[in-house]
Motif scaffolding. Sequence first.
Motif: not given
Length: 137
Positions: A65-77
């Motif tokens: 998940i940490f690796l994934l988050c380096k390439h994907v932004s988080i859209a807040d709910a």
Amino acid sequence: MKVFLDANILVSVLNKEFPLFNHTARILSLAGQSHFHFYTSPICLAIAFYFASKKVSESKAKEKIFLLCKHVSIADADQRGVEKALSNKKINDLEDGFEYYAAERVDCSVILTENKEDFYFSEIEVLNSSEFIANKI
């Protein structure tokens, strides 16, 4: 192009679920290109973590998940999105509603999911991974 990744897309990549993995991994490999910007939500990450941790250890799932988050932004709910999902009479599954309004908040033009029917209420274009590859790459 801003693309929202549903949990099932993340799960297929993290767990290398074939044959879907061939498409989803190819799509995520586009994250470094300036033409594509990928988003997901904390809810989708939590779902992906749950399924990844069933296949590998929790610590390994966190690493993924940490690796994934380096390439994907988080859209807040955010609260407004939650309220919209709760008040939209077309939405039966709140999780999908929360994801939809998170995608809307960051102006995604596509929701990428393998369960297109979950987003029957969407005004944002909804594609599965094979459609995305055929029409957007």
